[in-house]
Write a protein that holds these residues in place. Structure first.
Motif, short mmCIF file in Angstrom:
data_model
loop_
_atom_site.label_atom_id
_atom_site.label_comp_id
_atom_site.label_asym_id
_atom_site.label_seq_id
_atom_site.Cartn_x
_atom_site.Cartn_y
_atom_site.Cartn_z
N ALA A 180 7.21 -28.58 4.48
CA ALA A 180 6.88 -27.74 3.31
C ALA A 180 5.37 -27.73 3.11
N LEU A 181 4.58 -28.57 3.43
CA LEU A 181 3.14 -28.60 3.05
C LEU A 181 2.38 -27.51 4.37
N LEU A 182 3.21 -27.11 5.39
CA LEU A 182 2.42 -26.39 6.42
C LEU A 182 2.07 -25.19 5.81
N PRO A 183 0.97 -24.40 6.00
CA PRO A 183 0.68 -23.22 5.44
C PRO A 183 1.63 -21.95 6.08
N GLU A 184 1.67 -21.12 4.94
CA GLU A 184 2.51 -19.88 5.33
C GLU A 184 1.55 -18.91 6.43
N GLY A 185 2.29 -18.25 7.17
CA GLY A 185 1.45 -17.39 8.09
C GLY A 185 0.93 -17.92 9.40
N CYS A 186 1.10 -19.32 9.62
CA CYS A 186 0.54 -19.75 11.11
C CYS A 186 1.53 -19.21 12.02
N ALA A 187 0.89 -19.13 13.38
CA ALA A 187 1.79 -18.56 14.35
C ALA A 187 3.11 -19.56 14.53
N ASP A 188 4.17 -18.95 14.90
CA ASP A 188 5.34 -19.94 15.29
C ASP A 188 5.26 -20.59 16.47
N ALA A 189 4.66 -19.93 17.62
CA ALA A 189 4.83 -20.46 18.72
C ALA A 189 3.56 -20.03 19.71
N ALA A 190 3.11 -20.75 20.56
CA ALA A 190 2.07 -20.18 21.71
C ALA A 190 2.36 -19.11 22.28
N PRO A 191 1.44 -18.16 22.31
CA PRO A 191 1.86 -16.81 22.87
C PRO A 191 1.99 -17.15 24.56
N ASP A 192 2.96 -16.58 25.15
CA ASP A 192 3.31 -16.89 26.57
C ASP A 192 2.26 -16.23 27.48
N ASP A 193 1.36 -17.25 28.14
CA ASP A 193 0.40 -16.70 29.04
C ASP A 193 0.88 -16.93 30.51
N SER A 194 2.05 -17.07 30.72
CA SER A 194 2.55 -17.25 32.26
C SER A 194 2.19 -16.03 33.10
N ALA A 195 2.68 -14.77 32.34
CA ALA A 195 2.48 -13.47 33.24
C ALA A 195 1.02 -13.36 33.59
N ALA A 196 0.29 -13.47 32.55
CA ALA A 196 -1.43 -13.51 32.71
C ALA A 196 -1.82 -14.43 33.81
N ALA A 197 -1.43 -15.60 33.62
CA ALA A 197 -1.70 -16.70 34.64
C ALA A 197 -1.43 -16.20 36.23
N THR A 198 -0.16 -15.71 36.23
CA THR A 198 0.35 -15.46 37.73
C THR A 198 -0.61 -14.29 38.11
N LEU A 199 -0.58 -13.01 37.18
CA LEU A 199 -1.60 -12.00 37.75
C LEU A 199 -3.11 -12.25 37.96
N ALA A 200 -3.56 -13.28 37.21
CA ALA A 200 -4.77 -13.80 37.34
C ALA A 200 -5.19 -14.21 38.73
N LYS A 201 -4.20 -15.21 39.04
CA LYS A 201 -4.40 -16.03 40.18
C LYS A 201 -4.67 -15.25 41.46
N ASP A 202 -4.43 -13.81 41.74
CA ASP A 202 -4.67 -12.95 42.75
C ASP A 202 -5.77 -12.12 42.29
N ALA A 203 -6.12 -12.22 41.26
CA ALA A 203 -7.11 -11.06 40.72
C ALA A 203 -8.81 -11.45 41.32
N ASP A 204 -9.39 -10.23 41.35
CA ASP A 204 -10.69 -10.54 41.65
C ASP A 204 -11.47 -10.96 40.22
N TRP A 205 -12.53 -12.01 40.90
CA TRP A 205 -13.06 -12.65 39.58
C TRP A 205 -13.95 -11.63 38.91
N GLY A 206 -14.66 -10.70 39.40
CA GLY A 206 -15.06 -9.71 38.48
C GLY A 206 -14.32 -8.94 37.60
N LEU A 207 -12.97 -8.38 38.07
CA LEU A 207 -12.21 -7.87 37.32
C LEU A 207 -11.66 -8.41 35.99
N LEU A 208 -11.37 -9.98 36.49
CA LEU A 208 -11.08 -10.92 35.46
C LEU A 208 -11.99 -11.16 34.52
#
Length: 236
Positions: free
Chosen positions: A121-149
């Motif tokens: 009950a003491l947790l503030p209202e409006g804080c994010a429910d869950a961490a955003p899913d970064d799995s798709a970004a991590a998968t695509l970044a794995k093979d990305a050119d560092w400059g583009l990333l």
């Protein structure tokens, strides 16, 4: 993370104290860690006699320590009783202040899992429910050119922003999730040691983009460090 400036700001003082507490707990878990817990508990019990600014500073430091120690605290069940106190109660204000900082460092689902139900009950209202899913970004970044990333992380001020699947995957993420995704992507290329993990950061553009992303932002720094810890958890 960002280096400390010479200016003695409140943020610098908190960061210095945080580093000291965490290092001492790691170096002497059987002696310092219990003493730290006892000191905080005694401070908590004396809050009626503590000035509000001092209480806020300790709440900020304590929240950062909790965020770096998986919210582990031996007195959570005891502290849960403050939820039934009046809003003006010093201990209740302190716990709410700790949670206010934690809500900016972590996510609601993680906090609810770690905390007694009586404290939810003491947790503030409006804080994010869950961490955003970064799995798709991590998968695509794995093979990305560092400059583009680098351009996706820190779009150039001149010219059109990057587009395409990689940019689309990173667009909905907050900075903390972006940092975690990049470190996870670097690790997925076989960077299982600290030396190999840091090697891609020799790329000037990517190194600068990550620095700009993390600079003077504790939640982002924490997310990046957490990603490094996950990567190196089983590394020699």
């Amino acid at each position: 993370g960002a280096p400390l400036d010479g200016a003695a700001t409140a943020g610098d003082a908190t960061l210095d104290a945080l580093h000291a507490v965490l290092e001492l707990c790691a170096l002497s878990p059987e002696t310092f860690a219990p003493q730290w817990a006892t000191a905080v508990e005694l401070f908590f019990r004396s809050l009626d006699d503590v000035a509000a600014p001092a209480a806020r500073r300790v709440a900020t430091l304590f929240a950062h320590v909790l965020n770096n120690t998986k919210f582990s605290w031996p007195y959570w069940d005891y502290w849960a009783a403050v939820a039934d106190e009046d809003d003006g109660d010093a201990q209740k204000r302190f716990v709410a202040g700790v949670f206010d900082v934690l809500a900016r460092l972590s996510y609601l689902d993680r906090l609810k899992t770690a905390l007694p139900v009586g404290l939810h009950a003491l947790l503030p209202e409006g804080c994010a429910d869950a961490a955003p899913d970064d799995s798709a970004a991590a998968t695509l970044a794995k093979d990305a050119d560092w400059g583009l990333l680098a351009k996706v992380l820190d779009p150039p001020e001149d010219g059109d922003p990057p587009s395409g699947a990689l940019a689309d995957a990173f667009a909905p993420l907050d900075d903390a999730a972006k940092a975690a995704a990049v470190l996870s992507a670097i690790a997925a290329r076989g960077a299982t040691s600290l030396t190999h993990l840091l090697a891609p950061l020799d790329d000037a553009a990517l190194g600068l983009a990550l620095r700009n992303l993390c600079y003077d932002d504790a939640p982002v720094e924490t997310a990046a460090l957490d990603a490094v810890k996950r990567v190196l958890g089983g590394a020699p």
